[in-house]
Design a protein around this motif. Sequence first.
Motif, PDB file in Angstrom:
ATOM      1  N   VAL A 149       0.848  -1.187   0.000  1.00  0.00           N
ATOM      2  CA  VAL A 149       0.000   0.000   0.000  1.00  0.00           C
ATOM      3  C   VAL A 149       0.890   1.245   0.000  1.00  0.00           C
ATOM      4  N   THR A 150       0.594   2.172  -0.897  1.00  0.00           N
ATOM      5  CA  THR A 150       1.188   3.506  -0.837  1.00  0.00           C
ATOM      6  C   THR A 150       0.168   4.413  -0.162  1.00  0.00           C
ATOM      7  N   PRO A 151       0.475   4.957   1.026  1.00  0.00           N
ATOM      8  CA  PRO A 151      -0.541   5.680   1.789  1.00  0.00           C
ATOM      9  C   PRO A 151      -1.067   6.933   1.089  1.00  0.00           C
ATOM     10  N   PHE A 152      -2.142   7.465   1.621  1.00  0.00           N
ATOM     11  CA  PHE A 152      -2.830   8.659   1.134  1.00  0.00           C
ATOM     12  C   PHE A 152      -1.847   9.831   1.119  1.00  0.00           C
ATOM     13  N   HIS A 153      -1.651  10.423  -0.066  1.00  0.00           N
ATOM     14  CA  HIS A 153      -0.659  11.482  -0.190  1.00  0.00           C
ATOM     15  C   HIS A 153      -0.956  12.331  -1.419  1.00  0.00           C
ATOM     16  N   MET A 154      -0.138  13.354  -1.627  1.00  0.00           N
ATOM     17  CA  MET A 154      -0.228  14.195  -2.822  1.00  0.00           C
ATOM     18  C   MET A 154       1.179  14.470  -3.332  1.00  0.00           C
ATOM     19  N   ASP A 155       1.255  14.886  -4.591  1.00  0.00           N
ATOM     20  CA  ASP A 155       2.536  15.185  -5.226  1.00  0.00           C
ATOM     21  C   ASP A 155       2.474  16.560  -5.887  1.00  0.00           C
ATOM     22  N   PRO A 156       3.598  17.270  -5.984  1.00  0.00           N
ATOM     23  CA  PRO A 156       3.578  18.639  -6.499  1.00  0.00           C
ATOM     24  C   PRO A 156       3.667  18.751  -8.015  1.00  0.00           C
ATOM     25  N   GLU A 157       3.808  17.609  -8.710  1.00  0.00           N
ATOM     26  CA  GLU A 157       4.052  17.641 -10.150  1.00  0.00           C
ATOM     27  C   GLU A 157       2.806  17.243 -10.949  1.00  0.00           C
ATOM     28  N   HIS A 158       2.775  17.635 -12.218  1.00  0.00           N
ATOM     29  CA  HIS A 158       1.912  16.980 -13.198  1.00  0.00           C
ATOM     30  C   HIS A 158       2.499  15.579 -13.397  1.00  0.00           C
ATOM     31  N   PRO A 182      -6.209  20.720   3.639  1.00  0.00           N
ATOM     32  CA  PRO A 182      -6.437  22.062   4.196  1.00  0.00           C
ATOM     33  C   PRO A 182      -5.333  23.030   3.765  1.00  0.00           C
ATOM     34  N   PRO A 183      -5.653  24.332   3.669  1.00  0.00           N
ATOM     35  CA  PRO A 183      -4.636  25.310   3.262  1.00  0.00           C
ATOM     36  C   PRO A 183      -3.355  25.236   4.090  1.00  0.00           C
ATOM     37  N   CYS A 184      -3.489  25.007   5.394  1.00  0.00           N
ATOM     38  CA  CYS A 184      -2.266  24.953   6.222  1.00  0.00           C
ATOM     39  C   CYS A 184      -1.386  23.771   5.849  1.00  0.00           C
ATOM     40  N   LYS A 185      -2.004  22.655   5.371  1.00  0.00           N
ATOM     41  CA  LYS A 185      -1.220  21.509   4.918  1.00  0.00           C
ATOM     42  C   LYS A 185      -0.492  21.855   3.628  1.00  0.00           C
ATOM     43  N   SER A 186      -1.177  22.549   2.696  1.00  0.00           N
ATOM     44  CA  SER A 186      -0.503  22.976   1.465  1.00  0.00           C
ATOM     45  C   SER A 186       0.668  23.893   1.780  1.00  0.00           C
ATOM     46  N   GLU A 187       0.467  24.787   2.739  1.00  0.00           N
ATOM     47  CA  GLU A 187       1.545  25.715   3.104  1.00  0.00           C
ATOM     48  C   GLU A 187       2.735  24.957   3.672  1.00  0.00           C
ATOM     49  N   ASP A 188       2.469  24.011   4.551  1.00  0.00           N
ATOM     50  CA  ASP A 188       3.546  23.204   5.117  1.00  0.00           C
ATOM     51  C   ASP A 188       4.237  22.370   4.038  1.00  0.00           C
ATOM     52  N   PHE A 189       3.444  21.775   3.146  1.00  0.00           N
ATOM     53  CA  PHE A 189       3.979  20.935   2.074  1.00  0.00           C
ATOM     54  C   PHE A 189       4.924  21.723   1.179  1.00  0.00           C
ATOM     55  N   HIS A 190       4.519  22.925   0.781  1.00  0.00           N
ATOM     56  CA  HIS A 190       5.347  23.725  -0.121  1.00  0.00           C
ATOM     57  C   HIS A 190       6.520  24.395   0.596  1.00  0.00           C
ATOM     58  N   GLY A 192       8.415  22.401   2.489  1.00  0.00           N
ATOM     59  CA  GLY A 192       9.270  21.265   2.786  1.00  0.00           C
ATOM     60  C   GLY A 192       8.630  20.166   3.595  1.00  0.00           C
ATOM     61  N   GLY A 193       7.326  20.259   3.894  1.00  0.00           N
ATOM     62  CA  GLY A 193       6.652  19.229   4.662  1.00  0.00           C
ATOM     63  C   GLY A 193       6.438  17.954   3.862  1.00  0.00           C
ATOM     64  N   HIS A 194       6.076  16.869   4.549  1.00  0.00           N
ATOM     65  CA  HIS A 194       5.930  15.560   3.918  1.00  0.00           C
ATOM     66  C   HIS A 194       4.681  15.505   3.048  1.00  0.00           C
ATOM     67  N   ARG A 195       4.700  14.592   2.063  1.00  0.00           N
ATOM     68  CA  ARG A 195       3.586  14.452   1.123  1.00  0.00           C
ATOM     69  C   ARG A 195       2.388  13.710   1.709  1.00  0.00           C
ATOM     70  N   ASN A 196       2.594  12.892   2.760  1.00  0.00           N
ATOM     71  CA  ASN A 196       1.491  12.106   3.308  1.00  0.00           C
ATOM     72  C   ASN A 196       0.430  13.012   3.922  1.00  0.00           C
ATOM     73  N   LEU A 197      -0.839  12.589   3.770  1.00  0.00           N
ATOM     74  CA  LEU A 197      -1.982  13.357   4.249  1.00  0.00           C
ATOM     75  C   LEU A 197      -2.705  12.605   5.351  1.00  0.00           C
ATOM     76  N   GLU A 198      -3.454  13.344   6.167  1.00  0.00           N
ATOM     77  CA  GLU A 198      -4.291  12.712   7.182  1.00  0.00           C
ATOM     78  C   GLU A 198      -5.442  11.979   6.495  1.00  0.00           C
ATOM     79  N   TRP A 199      -5.657  10.720   6.892  1.00  0.00           N
ATOM     80  CA  TRP A 199      -6.714   9.908   6.285  1.00  0.00           C
ATOM     81  C   TRP A 199      -7.918   9.806   7.218  1.00  0.00           C
ATOM     82  N   ARG A 200      -9.101   9.959   6.631  1.00  0.00           N
ATOM     83  CA  ARG A 200     -10.350   9.698   7.336  1.00  0.00           C
ATOM     84  C   ARG A 200     -11.191   8.774   6.466  1.00  0.00           C
ATOM     85  N   ASP A 201     -11.821   7.786   7.078  1.00  0.00           N
ATOM     86  CA  ASP A 201     -12.633   6.840   6.308  1.00  0.00           C
ATOM     87  C   ASP A 201     -13.754   7.538   5.550  1.00  0.00           C
TER      88      ASP A 201
END
Length: 292
Positions: A149-158, A182-190, A192-201
């Motif tokens: 499994v590759t966990p729930f995440h996002m990437d900055p590229e096309h 959330p906007p604060c996660k995008s801010e942290d990500f850009h 240098g924060g990690h790509r993984n996101l908080e998961w909710r069912d």
Amino acid sequence: MTAHGSITPGKETTTRIFSDSARVAFTAAYPDQAAPLTHDLVDHPLLTLAALADLAERMPAGSVEYNLGALPLGVRPDETPSNGLTLGETIRTIETNGSWAVLKNVERDAIYGALLDQALAELEPMVARRTGPMLHREAFIFLSSPGSVTPFHMDPEHNILLQIRGTKTMTVFPARDEELVPPCKSEDFHNGGHRNLEWRDAFLSRGIPVLLEPGDAIHVPVKAPHFVQNGSAVSISLSITWRSERSVAEGELHSFNGLLRRWKMPIGKVTRWPEKQIGRRFVYRIMRKLGA
């Protein structure tokens, strides 16, 4: 030269990687929608386990990442378990060791760089019309044991992910959904924060699962959240990526907002067309040059 692509740097096959129908589907979706595509890189000699193990062993340590593959959808980066093997051992025994591995920036190897150039050249005219020149072209290769499994995440590229061997299901979620990211996660990500996101069912119903078999591919928009579940066999996937003025602008604006938030100043909305927010981007670049 083979029927599936170039072996020698600088030489290309006349066989296209993406068919006419795949190019039409990509054009209709790019840049904001996920879309299933097809490709012609199955059985390419550069993408076998043996070739990839050799590639991995000549890559810098900072360009590889690998761990146990049986992970929950949501996992903290510092809690990701090691598999106790070397990278070469991981790839050569991946059918039985229950692992996941990624080879980053394989385009720095000349032969793999030529393969990336060929693939992106077929898409570049459509990309240029929508988001301008392809910037920061990169390629990544993912190897997964059965059930990984590759966990729930996002990437900055096309990104276009091409399935080479085995099957996997990628569940893709809408980009720009602020409950998912959330906007604060995008801010942290850009910043240098990690790509993984908080998961909710509760998020699951918003995703679209796409089964990828050898010869299938999928276009994933910038920062569209997703997770990946491997099938019952070893999986090899090639990810070809690029940045654009739009993706770079989005990163700049979220980074700017992160600074403003820390200073308790009002933040600005990042629009669907961040490349047009010239004034805020200019202020951010000035601040960055001044060391802010």
